[in-house]
Design a protein around this motif. Structure first.
Motif, PDB file in Angstrom:
ATOM      1  N   ILE A  55     -11.802 -18.237  31.965  1.00 40.94           N
ATOM      2  CA  ILE A  55     -12.390 -18.924  33.123  1.00 40.94           C
ATOM      3  C   ILE A  55     -12.214 -20.425  32.996  1.00 40.94           C
ATOM      4  N   ILE A  56     -11.637 -20.987  34.035  1.00 42.59           N
ATOM      5  CA  ILE A  56     -11.467 -22.444  34.116  1.00 42.59           C
ATOM      6  C   ILE A  56     -12.404 -22.950  35.206  1.00 42.59           C
ATOM      7  N   ARG A  57     -13.054 -24.060  34.924  1.00 44.09           N
ATOM      8  CA  ARG A  57     -13.975 -24.644  35.912  1.00 44.09           C
ATOM      9  C   ARG A  57     -13.683 -26.129  36.091  1.00 44.09           C
ATOM     10  N   ASN A  58     -13.689 -26.537  37.363  1.00 42.10           N
ATOM     11  CA  ASN A  58     -13.570 -27.954  37.703  1.00 42.10           C
ATOM     12  C   ASN A  58     -14.899 -28.525  38.162  1.00 42.10           C
ATOM     13  N   ILE A  59     -15.756 -27.645  38.668  1.00 38.38           N
ATOM     14  CA  ILE A  59     -17.040 -28.020  39.277  1.00 38.38           C
ATOM     15  C   ILE A  59     -18.067 -26.967  38.850  1.00 38.38           C
ATOM     16  N   SER A  60     -19.303 -27.378  38.617  1.00 32.32           N
ATOM     17  CA  SER A  60     -20.326 -26.395  38.209  1.00 32.32           C
ATOM     18  C   SER A  60     -20.638 -25.431  39.346  1.00 32.32           C
ATOM     19  N   ALA A  61     -20.780 -24.161  38.993  1.00 29.27           N
ATOM     20  CA  ALA A  61     -21.146 -23.126  39.965  1.00 29.27           C
ATOM     21  C   ALA A  61     -21.495 -21.856  39.185  1.00 29.27           C
TER      22      ALA A  61
ATOM     23  N   PHE B 195     -14.020 -18.138  27.473  1.00 28.71           N
ATOM     24  CA  PHE B 195     -13.514 -16.770  27.362  1.00 28.71           C
ATOM     25  C   PHE B 195     -14.682 -15.802  27.407  1.00 28.71           C
ATOM     26  N   SER B 196     -14.455 -14.657  28.050  1.00 29.88           N
ATOM     27  CA  SER B 196     -15.362 -13.535  27.801  1.00 29.88           C
ATOM     28  C   SER B 196     -14.546 -12.349  27.344  1.00 29.88           C
ATOM     29  N   TYR B 197     -15.216 -11.542  26.555  1.00 34.31           N
ATOM     30  CA  TYR B 197     -14.614 -10.317  26.049  1.00 34.31           C
ATOM     31  C   TYR B 197     -14.646  -9.303  27.183  1.00 34.31           C
TER      32      TYR B 197
ATOM     33  N   PHE C  29      -4.713 -23.991  31.699  1.00 33.22           N
ATOM     34  CA  PHE C  29      -4.888 -25.364  32.205  1.00 33.22           C
ATOM     35  C   PHE C  29      -3.735 -25.759  33.141  1.00 33.22           C
ATOM     36  N   LYS C  30      -2.545 -25.279  32.828  1.00 34.93           N
ATOM     37  CA  LYS C  30      -1.397 -25.557  33.700  1.00 34.93           C
ATOM     38  C   LYS C  30      -1.602 -24.914  35.079  1.00 34.93           C
ATOM     39  N   VAL C  31      -2.061 -23.657  35.080  1.00 36.09           N
ATOM     40  CA  VAL C  31      -2.368 -22.964  36.348  1.00 36.09           C
ATOM     41  C   VAL C  31      -3.361 -23.802  37.148  1.00 36.09           C
ATOM     42  N   ASN C  32      -4.376 -24.327  36.465  1.00 42.98           N
ATOM     43  CA  ASN C  32      -5.387 -25.132  37.157  1.00 42.98           C
ATOM     44  C   ASN C  32      -4.764 -26.359  37.809  1.00 42.98           C
ATOM     45  N   GLU C  33      -3.920 -27.061  37.071  1.00 41.23           N
ATOM     46  CA  GLU C  33      -3.308 -28.277  37.632  1.00 41.23           C
ATOM     47  C   GLU C  33      -2.480 -27.947  38.865  1.00 41.23           C
ATOM     48  N   VAL C  34      -1.665 -26.918  38.767  1.00 39.07           N
ATOM     49  CA  VAL C  34      -0.781 -26.557  39.883  1.00 39.07           C
ATOM     50  C   VAL C  34      -1.610 -26.115  41.092  1.00 39.07           C
TER      51      VAL C  34
ATOM     52  N   ASP D 227     -13.596 -22.996  40.553  1.00 33.05           N
ATOM     53  CA  ASP D 227     -13.391 -22.293  39.288  1.00 33.05           C
ATOM     54  C   ASP D 227     -12.610 -21.013  39.553  1.00 33.05           C
ATOM     55  N   PHE D 228     -12.144 -20.382  38.504  1.00 32.72           N
ATOM     56  CA  PHE D 228     -11.396 -19.127  38.667  1.00 32.72           C
ATOM     57  C   PHE D 228     -11.298 -18.406  37.325  1.00 32.72           C
ATOM     58  N   LYS D 229     -10.970 -17.127  37.438  1.00 32.15           N
ATOM     59  CA  LYS D 229     -10.802 -16.265  36.263  1.00 32.15           C
ATOM     60  C   LYS D 229      -9.351 -15.797  36.193  1.00 32.15           C
ATOM     61  N   LEU D 230      -8.768 -15.886  35.013  1.00 26.87           N
ATOM     62  CA  LEU D 230      -7.404 -15.383  34.820  1.00 26.87           C
ATOM     63  C   LEU D 230      -7.411 -14.298  33.758  1.00 26.87           C
ATOM     64  N   GLU D 231      -6.392 -13.425  33.850  1.00 23.51           N
ATOM     65  CA  GLU D 231      -6.141 -12.473  32.771  1.00 23.51           C
ATOM     66  C   GLU D 231      -4.671 -12.584  32.388  1.00 23.51           C
ATOM     67  N   PHE D 232      -4.405 -12.373  31.120  1.00 18.87           N
ATOM     68  CA  PHE D 232      -3.042 -12.471  30.610  1.00 18.87           C
ATOM     69  C   PHE D 232      -2.633 -11.135  30.019  1.00 18.87           C
ATOM     70  N   GLY D 233      -1.319 -10.901  30.028  1.00 22.16           N
ATOM     71  CA  GLY D 233      -0.816  -9.654  29.478  1.00 22.16           C
ATOM     72  C   GLY D 233       0.346  -9.924  28.550  1.00 22.16           C
ATOM     73  N   LYS D 234       0.632  -8.927  27.715  1.00 18.66           N
ATOM     74  CA  LYS D 234       1.734  -9.027  26.762  1.00 18.66           C
ATOM     75  C   LYS D 234       2.801  -8.027  27.187  1.00 18.66           C
ATOM     76  N   THR D 235       4.018  -8.512  27.395  1.00 22.01           N
ATOM     77  CA  THR D 235       5.117  -7.616  27.782  1.00 22.01           C
ATOM     78  C   THR D 235       5.583  -6.836  26.557  1.00 22.01           C
ATOM     79  N   SER D 236       6.454  -5.845  26.790  1.00 19.93           N
ATOM     80  CA  SER D 236       6.899  -5.004  25.661  1.00 19.93           C
ATOM     81  C   SER D 236       7.632  -5.834  24.603  1.00 19.93           C
ATOM     82  N   ASP D 237       8.222  -6.974  25.028  1.00 21.99           N
ATOM     83  CA  ASP D 237       8.876  -7.831  24.024  1.00 21.99           C
ATOM     84  C   ASP D 237       7.950  -8.917  23.478  1.00 21.99           C
ATOM     85  N   GLY D 238       6.651  -8.778  23.730  1.00 19.82           N
ATOM     86  CA  GLY D 238       5.676  -9.652  23.060  1.00 19.82           C
ATOM     87  C   GLY D 238       5.403 -10.977  23.756  1.00 19.82           C
TER      88      GLY D 238
END
Ligand code: UDP
Length: 237
Positions: free
Chosen positions: A92-98, A120-122, A156-161, A175-186
Motif C-alpha cells: 500500500i502506497i499513500r500520498n494523503i491520509s485516509a 505491507f500486509s500479509y 514508488f515508481k507506479v505512484n509517480e507515474v 492511496d492504492f494497493k498493489l500486488e506483485f507476482g513472480k513469473t516462471s523465470d523468476g
C-alpha cells in the motif's frame, strides 16, 4: 487464447487456465466486498470498468518501464495475463491520509504527506491481512530481500507515474494497493488490478470520492463514481 478449467475464484475475479501453461485468463465480476468479506454487494458494470481501466493503466506503466502481467484484453471482462505466483504481500502506497491510516494513527483524512509512505500486509484472509514490515516478510519467507527491494522501488515508481497521470484528469491519487507476482523465470511483475476497487481517487476540485469508499461507507452513487473515473480516463470507451 481460450479458457480451459477454472483455477480460482476470488472476491472480484475468476482465473482460468489456458492451453499455454505460462498464461491465464482473468475474468472480472461485478461482486464487491469490503471489510475482509463482511460487507457484500454488487456494483453493476464494475467488472467491465475495472478490467478496462486496469489494462489501460498497466499499459501506461509498461511505457514507463514498469513490467506488468498484462498481455491482451480479450473482451469486456476477460484479459490474458502472464501466469505468476502472487507474492503474498499487499503493498500500500499513500500520498494523503485516509482509511485505515487515519484510523490507526488517530488523524484526519486528507493530510497531504511530504513523501509517500509504503506499508505491507500479509495477504492472508484468515488472519485479516495483518500489517508487517519487510523484516517480518523476510522472516516469514514471503519474498527474498532482493524481491522486496524490487517491489518497493516498483511501487514508488507506479505512484509517480499514476499520480502525474491522474492529476491531468483532475483526480487526486490518495492511496492504492498493489500486488506483485513472480513469473516462471523468476521475474517480479506488477499483477492483480489497478481500479477504483484498489485505489482512492478524489476529485481534485471538490474532493468528491470516486472509488470504492462510496460502497464501503454507503455514500450512494457507487456506479456513477466508477463510470466517472472510466469517462475521465478513457472517454467512456
Ligand atoms: N486496499 C485494497 N484491498 C485491501 C485493502 C486496501 O485494495 O484489502 C486499498 C484501498 O482501496 C485503499 C488503499 O488500499 O485505496 C489503502 O486502504 P486502507 O489500508 O486505508 O484500508 P481500508 O480503509 O480500505 O480498510
Amino acid at each position: 487464447m481460450e479458457k480451459t478449467e477454472q483455477l480460482y475464484e476470488g472476491k472480484a475475479k475468476k482465473v482460468f487456465a489456458t492451453d499455454d501453461k505460462d498464461y491465464v485468463i482473468v475474468s472480472y465480476k461485478d461482486d464487491a466486498t469490503a471489510f475482509n468479506g463482511l460487507k457484500k454487494g454488487t456494483i453493476a458494470g464494475k467488472g467491465v470498468i475495472n478490467n478496462k481501466m486496469s489494462n489501460f493503466l498497466m499499459q501506461i506503466l509498461e511505457k514507463h518501464g514498469v513490467e506488468t502481467h498484462f498481455v491482451k484484453e480479450l473482451s469486456d471482462r476477460d484479459t490474458l495475463v502472464k501466469k505468476v505466483s502472487i507474492v503474498p504481500l499487499e503493498v500500500i502506497i499513500r500520498n494523503i491520509s485516509a482509511g485505515s491510516f487515519a484510523k490507526r494513527y488517530g488523524v484526519d483524512e486528507g493530510i497531504v504527506f511530504d513523501e509517500p509512505t509504503i506499508e505491507f500486509s500479509y495477504k492472508n484472509d484468515e488472519l485479516g491481512d495483518p500489517l508487517l514490515n519487510s523484516y517480518h516478510a523476510l522472516a516469514l519467507k514471503l519474498a527474498t530481500k532482493a524481491e522486496i527491494e524490487k517491489i518497493k522501488s516498483m511501487a514508488f515508481k507506479v505512484n509517480e507515474v499514476l499520480k502525474d497521470y491522474f492529476k491531468k484528469l483532475n483526480v487526486t491519487l490518495v492511496d492504492f494497493k498493489l500486488e506483485f507476482g513472480k513469473t516462471s523465470d523468476g521475474n517480479i511483475v506488477l499483477a492483480d488490478e489497478i481500479s477504483p476497487d484498489t485505489c482512492r481517487f478524489w476529485d481534485s476540485t471538490t474532493g468528491e470520492k470516486l472509488d470504492k469508499d462510496r460502497f464501503r461507507r454507503d455514500l450512494g452513487g457507487v456506479e456513477d463514481a466508477y463510470n466517472e473515473m472510466m469517462r475521465r480516463l478513457m472517454g467512456g470507451n
